[in-house]
Design a protein around this motif. Structure first.
Motif, PDB file in Angstrom:
ATOM      1  N   ILE A  85      83.888 -43.612 112.234  1.00  9.41           N
ATOM      2  CA  ILE A  85      84.884 -43.086 113.072  1.00  9.41           C
ATOM      3  C   ILE A  85      84.731 -41.315 113.115  1.00  9.41           C
ATOM      4  O   ILE A  85      85.078 -40.636 114.068  1.00  9.41           O
ATOM      5  N   GLU A  86      84.281 -40.785 111.897  1.00 10.92           N
ATOM      6  CA  GLU A  86      84.232 -39.350 111.976  1.00 10.92           C
ATOM      7  C   GLU A  86      83.006 -38.726 112.777  1.00 10.92           C
ATOM      8  O   GLU A  86      83.293 -37.826 113.548  1.00 10.92           O
ATOM      9  N   HIS A  87      81.994 -39.590 112.840  1.00  5.61           N
ATOM     10  CA  HIS A  87      81.021 -39.302 113.703  1.00  5.61           C
ATOM     11  C   HIS A  87      81.390 -39.478 115.157  1.00  5.61           C
ATOM     12  O   HIS A  87      80.901 -38.633 116.064  1.00  5.61           O
ATOM     13  N   THR A  88      82.155 -40.432 115.435  1.00  9.98           N
ATOM     14  CA  THR A  88      82.482 -40.516 116.785  1.00  9.98           C
ATOM     15  C   THR A  88      83.549 -39.379 117.408  1.00  9.98           C
ATOM     16  O   THR A  88      83.252 -38.954 118.284  1.00  9.98           O
ATOM     17  N   VAL A  89      84.238 -39.113 116.515  1.00  4.30           N
ATOM     18  CA  VAL A  89      85.404 -38.026 116.840  1.00  4.30           C
ATOM     19  C   VAL A  89      84.702 -36.774 117.106  1.00  4.30           C
ATOM     20  O   VAL A  89      85.044 -35.956 117.702  1.00  4.30           O
ATOM     21  N   GLU A  90      83.799 -36.285 116.038  1.00  2.00           N
ATOM     22  CA  GLU A  90      82.968 -35.222 116.166  1.00  2.00           C
ATOM     23  C   GLU A  90      82.116 -34.818 117.334  1.00  2.00           C
ATOM     24  O   GLU A  90      82.086 -33.815 117.873  1.00  2.00           O
ATOM     25  N   HIS A  91      81.934 -36.232 117.979  1.00  2.00           N
ATOM     26  CA  HIS A  91      80.944 -35.856 119.119  1.00  2.00           C
ATOM     27  C   HIS A  91      81.701 -36.426 120.291  1.00  2.00           C
ATOM     28  O   HIS A  91      80.795 -36.484 121.413  1.00  2.00           O
ATOM     29  N   ILE A  92      83.033 -36.446 120.549  1.00  2.00           N
ATOM     30  CA  ILE A  92      83.558 -37.094 121.510  1.00  2.00           C
ATOM     31  C   ILE A  92      83.719 -35.825 122.499  1.00  2.00           C
ATOM     32  O   ILE A  92      83.582 -34.709 122.162  1.00  2.00           O
ATOM     33  N   ASN A  93      83.639 -36.355 123.793  1.00  2.00           N
ATOM     34  CA  ASN A  93      83.827 -35.341 125.032  1.00  2.00           C
ATOM     35  C   ASN A  93      85.075 -35.359 125.939  1.00  2.00           C
ATOM     36  O   ASN A  93      85.351 -36.442 126.401  1.00  2.00           O
ATOM     37  N   ASN A  94      85.995 -34.440 125.611  1.00  2.00           N
ATOM     38  CA  ASN A  94      87.079 -34.704 126.298  1.00  2.00           C
ATOM     39  C   ASN A  94      86.912 -33.885 127.610  1.00  2.00           C
ATOM     40  O   ASN A  94      88.171 -33.543 128.025  1.00  2.00           O
ATOM     41  N   GLU A  95      86.082 -33.394 127.932  1.00  2.00           N
ATOM     42  CA  GLU A  95      85.997 -32.666 129.395  1.00  2.00           C
ATOM     43  C   GLU A  95      86.255 -33.752 130.330  1.00  2.00           C
ATOM     44  O   GLU A  95      85.831 -34.949 130.230  1.00  2.00           O
ATOM     45  N   ARG A  96      86.733 -33.362 131.563  1.00  2.00           N
ATOM     46  CA  ARG A  96      87.040 -34.371 132.701  1.00  2.00           C
ATOM     47  C   ARG A  96      86.588 -33.620 134.096  1.00  2.00           C
ATOM     48  O   ARG A  96      86.783 -32.499 134.224  1.00  2.00           O
ATOM     49  N   HIS A  97      86.408 -34.665 135.003  1.00  2.00           N
ATOM     50  CA  HIS A  97      86.431 -33.940 136.261  1.00  2.00           C
ATOM     51  C   HIS A  97      87.004 -35.178 137.371  1.00  2.00           C
ATOM     52  O   HIS A  97      86.680 -36.344 137.134  1.00  2.00           O
ATOM     53  N   ALA A  98      87.423 -34.590 138.341  1.00  2.00           N
ATOM     54  CA  ALA A  98      87.864 -35.735 139.445  1.00  2.00           C
ATOM     55  C   ALA A  98      87.812 -34.909 140.693  1.00  2.00           C
ATOM     56  O   ALA A  98      88.306 -33.823 140.798  1.00  2.00           O
ATOM     57  N   GLN A  99      87.637 -35.715 141.785  1.00  2.00           N
ATOM     58  CA  GLN A  99      87.432 -35.370 143.162  1.00  2.00           C
ATOM     59  C   GLN A  99      88.490 -36.396 143.841  1.00  2.00           C
ATOM     60  O   GLN A  99      88.539 -37.482 143.919  1.00  2.00           O
ATOM     61  N   LEU A 100      89.535 -35.567 144.375  1.00  2.00           N
ATOM     62  CA  LEU A 100      90.580 -36.437 145.145  1.00  2.00           C
ATOM     63  C   LEU A 100      90.709 -36.217 146.581  1.00  2.00           C
ATOM     64  O   LEU A 100      90.640 -35.026 146.726  1.00  2.00           O
ATOM     65  N   LEU A 101      90.655 -37.178 147.435  1.00  2.00           N
ATOM     66  CA  LEU A 101      91.097 -37.130 148.761  1.00  2.00           C
ATOM     67  C   LEU A 101      92.122 -37.395 149.163  1.00  2.00           C
ATOM     68  O   LEU A 101      92.843 -38.604 148.953  1.00  2.00           O
ATOM     69  N   PHE A 102      93.214 -36.439 149.683  1.00  2.00           N
ATOM     70  CA  PHE A 102      94.398 -36.909 150.177  1.00  2.00           C
ATOM     71  C   PHE A 102      94.436 -36.946 151.567  1.00  2.00           C
ATOM     72  O   PHE A 102      94.292 -35.606 152.179  1.00  2.00           O
ATOM     73  N   LYS A 103      94.492 -38.298 152.167  1.00  2.00           N
ATOM     74  CA  LYS A 103      94.699 -38.448 153.567  1.00  2.00           C
ATOM     75  C   LYS A 103      95.941 -38.064 154.417  1.00  2.00           C
ATOM     76  O   LYS A 103      96.924 -38.062 153.274  1.00  2.00           O
ATOM     77  N   ASP A 104      95.940 -37.480 155.433  1.00  4.83           N
ATOM     78  CA  ASP A 104      97.121 -37.445 156.080  1.00  4.83           C
ATOM     79  C   ASP A 104      98.242 -38.605 155.975  1.00  4.83           C
ATOM     80  O   ASP A 104      98.171 -39.713 156.499  1.00  4.83           O
ATOM     81  N   ASP A 105      99.380 -38.395 155.344  1.00  2.00           N
ATOM     82  CA  ASP A 105     100.316 -39.199 155.437  1.00  2.00           C
ATOM     83  C   ASP A 105     101.684 -38.537 155.323  1.00  2.00           C
ATOM     84  O   ASP A 105     102.744 -38.865 154.575  1.00  2.00           O
ATOM     85  N   PHE A 106     101.991 -37.326 155.992  1.00  2.00           N
ATOM     86  CA  PHE A 106     102.978 -36.540 155.735  1.00  2.00           C
ATOM     87  C   PHE A 106     104.332 -37.216 156.118  1.00  2.00           C
ATOM     88  O   PHE A 106     105.412 -36.763 155.245  1.00  2.00           O
ATOM     89  N   SER A 107     104.638 -38.040 157.157  1.00  2.00           N
ATOM     90  CA  SER A 107     105.641 -38.739 157.407  1.00  2.00           C
ATOM     91  C   SER A 107     106.337 -39.472 155.985  1.00  2.00           C
ATOM     92  O   SER A 107     107.528 -39.353 155.744  1.00  2.00           O
ATOM     93  N   SER A 108     105.267 -39.978 155.692  1.00  2.00           N
ATOM     94  CA  SER A 108     105.651 -40.932 154.308  1.00  2.00           C
ATOM     95  C   SER A 108     105.970 -40.094 153.252  1.00  2.00           C
ATOM     96  O   SER A 108     106.751 -40.526 152.142  1.00  2.00           O
TER      97      SER A 108
END
Length: 692
Positions: free
Chosen positions: A529-552
């Motif tokens: 577990i020590e090795h796991t935590v030491e080498h964990i990567n908490n970086e993230r990336h998200a690409q989000l597409l918000f389609k037109d739904d202004f009325s709702s």
């Protein structure tokens, strides 16, 4: 009584020069509707007329500053000559801001009025003191057939620095008793406006009185009494008059920098405010009970059996990290009490259970540690509590925690409880801190984390008010320790900082979408577990597409609070109505970050509108501003890329940091072509970072 003269207690308005100067000669400008005439004169080809008009307007604004009038009502924007008016406003917004005078422009409740105000506000570079006063008259009466379009239009206006609403007397109908009343549609619209902006919105009645008072004389009291009646409706009071609402008032649209959790220590009063949250700690107590239930069910707790008493004594170890002044410790004690009540009666061959817990409160704030020790010394319920003063990532340096780490497996933590979440879920380093706890060796293999997981959400938003507030941060000292004389922050840095804010004069334009999730405890790799935590990567990336739904999206209101499904059902009828949306566009001022957290089992807390925890006020959304607002045409989509970056080598490293970068695009729905895009904000954490 109605008067065209100044009101020094409320607002002033542009009036004919003859009313304030006996020496002024009547000219073409002194018409019945002087305000509109003088604005038209600004664009006159006759330099003498345009100069005279500008001087008259400038004089009245200077007089307002001299008289300490808080706001001046300005004439509406003429479509044919808005450029000259915009130039005048741009100049005088800067001047009047020094004397704290607000400029409220009359804007009719129409699509063309909305677009004209947006153009002028943009031309003036988005000043904070240029507000919108929404005007209603007999031509704006809302009917059941137009309520859907009107709600969508109101949603647009709510992000346009709406400061006041002006109701002309001719917009009122007459009831059977001869008193004024609004049509059912207009009444519904006005009520929705009160729910959204009632704490900051002024209401003004104008026009000739068309209704008789109880004493048989004409006047305006009956109009005000009717509006007070609407203000006292249950759906309004349950939003504006609650304890939560009163607590929030000072925070409305007030930008706050996010905490530096590894360096900042909260003040006593801050702990006190958040400990009054009526929802959060109830949910935590429930989660701890669910976890203990599972531990008993799966026999994961150390125990001793008393054959004579037909009782099994359980010895759970609960680790509370980031204990503060002890609310989570109290929640743990209450959960143990409830569990003991639940299992105290044995049945036949089934023994009773009695939990005798060991609770370790870990806290780095020296002042809070003093408070924890005082509770331990003064309350018998706290006899089972040990207080460990240390940063949870460096548990081995604390004597109490080191004994647990170096001891046997059965004495390690069965449950780890924490409240390290930020407005965006992970923005106060919860992943790094909890990974550090797991890597220190404090936890059993079967240990449960509360929270178990949290998801970060993002949604586009529009708010002239918040964008102006973010711009104004450029004048704040870059280092708070330097005080007012410190070097200004600068516009670049100010617009690349995520701000915690109780959104109010803002609108969420689309449903929030999931960015990423963190889960605890993390799964151990094949080494340790020590090795796991030491080498964990908490970086993230998200690409989000918000389609037109202004009325709702009208149901999302300001982006804080429950999604209003009933409002959304009404406005969905107008989602394909080209009469409303044909030439409509909105301005994208940034994004709102929220979170949904699973504490344990079915116990959750959330500030994401789709699952909002009603009554909880411990977190407000995180505002990611755009340096330059983007115009989004009707039917276009918004695409956002957001990154969580880090330069730390493992969660136990100091000196590193975590930051966010974000980038927005407006996409044509048909062709997929990029219509416009923003800069990449905060590359390499140049303006904002969270220190480890």
């Amino acid at each position: 009584e109605h008067s065209d003269e100044w009101s020094t207690t409320v607002v002033g308005q542009v009036i004919s020069p003859s009313l304030y100067s006996q020496n002024t000669t009547q000219t073409d400008l002194s018409t019945t509707d002087y305000g509109e005439a003088i604005v038209r004169a600004l664009s006159s080809n006759d330099n003498l007329s345009s100069t005279s008009a500008e001087q008259h307007l400038a004089f009245m604004l200077e007089w307002a500053g001299h008289m300490n009038i808080p706001a001046v009502i300005l004439p509406p924007i003429p479509q044919e000559c808005h450029i000259q008016y915009g130039r005048f406003l741009s100049t005088h917004c800067l001047k009047t801001s020094a004397s704290n005078v607000q400029l409220w422009v009359r804007v009719p409740f129409t699509e063309s009025g909305l677009q004209s105000f947006r153009e002028v506000h943009k031309m003036c570079d988005g000043p904070a003191n240029l507000g919108c006063m929404l005007t209603f008259n007999s031509s704006n009466i809302v009917t059941p057939e137009t309520i859907d379009k009107s709600l969508v239009l109101l949603h647009h206006f709510s992000g346009c620095n709406l400061r006041a609403i002006n109701l002309n007397t001719n917009s009122f109908l007459t009831n059977k008793k001869g008193y004024p009343t609004l049509s059912k549609g207009t009444q519904f619209l006005f009520t929705e406006l009160l729910i959204r902006l009632g704490r900051t919105l002024r209401t003004i009645i104008e026009g000739k009185s068309l209704h008789t008072e109880a004493n048989g004389q004409s006047g305006y009291l009956s109009y005000l009494q009717y509006l007070r009646h609407l203000r006292l409706k249950e759906e309004v009071t349950c939003t504006l008059d609650t304890e939560e609402s009163k607590m929030e008032t000072d925070y409305l649209d007030h930008l706050q920098s996010a905490l530096q959790p590894c360096f900042d220590n909260l003040e006593f009063s801050t702990y006190e405010v958040f400990e009054r949250d009526p929802v959060k700690y109830v949910r935590y107590r429930e989660a701890i009970e669910y976890a203990l239930d599972d531990k008993i069910k799966f026999r994961q707790l150390r125990y001793e059996k008393d054959v004579f008493a037909n009782t099994i004594f359980l010895y759970p170890t609960i680790l509370v990290v980031g204990a503060g002044r002890g609310p989570l410790v109290k929640a743990s004690i209450d959960a143990i009490t409830n569990i003991n009540k639940k299992y105290r009666q044995g049945k036949g061959d089934v023994p009773a259970y009695a939990a005798r817990p060991k609770i370790v409160a870990v806290e780095k704030n020296p002042s809070a540690v003093i408070f924890l020790h005082s509770l331990k010394n003064s309350s018998a319920d706290w006899n089972c509590v040990d207080v460990a003063e240390c940063d949870m990532r460096f548990a081995r340096k604390n004597e109490i925690l080191f004994k647990i780490i170096s001891g046997t497996e059965e004495n390690k933590a069965d449950i780890v409880v924490s409240e390290l979440l930020g407005s965006f879920g992970d923005n106060e380093l919860s992943p790094e801190c909890l990974d550090g706890v797991q890597g220190s060796g404090l936890m059993k293999e079967s240990c449960a984390n509360i929270p178990q997981s949290y998801v970060s959400y993002l949604a586009p938003m529009s708010s002239m008010k918040l964008h102006s507030e973010a711009q104004s941060q450029a004048y704040q000292p870059s280092d708070a320790l330097e005080g007012p004389s410190g070097k200004p922050c600068g516009n670049l840095r100010a617009m690349e900082i995520p701000y915690v804010v109780r959104t109010h004069a803002a609108i969420q334009t689309h449903k929030e979408l999931e960015c990423w999730e963190f889960v605890h405890p993390i799964k151990e790799d094949s080494v340790s577990i020590e090795h796991t935590v030491e080498h964990i990567n908490n970086e993230r990336h998200a690409q989000l597409l918000f389609k037109d739904d202004f009325s709702s999206s009208v149901g999302y209101r300001c982006g804080y609070g429950n999604y209003n499904e009933s409002i959304a059902r009404i406005t969905k009828r107008s989602s394909v109505d080209s009469d409303l949306h044909g030439n409509s566009a909105y301005t994208l001022h940034g994004f709102l970050g929220t979170f949904h957290c699973t504490l344990y089992g079915s116990s959750t807390i959330s500030i994401a509108p789709h699952s909002f925890s009603t009554g909880m006020y411990s977190w407000f959304p995180l505002y990611f501003p755009l340096r330059e607002p983007l115009t989004v045409p009707f039917g276009a989509a918004v695409r956002c890329n957001i990154w969580r970056k880090s330069n730390a080598n493992g969660p136990l490293q100091t000196g590193g940091s975590v930051w966010y970068e974000w980038y927005a695009e407006v996409i044509d729905k048909q062709s997929g072509r990029i219509i416009s895009s923003s800069n990449l904000h905060n590359p390499r954490g140049r303006s904002s970072k969270i220190l480890l």
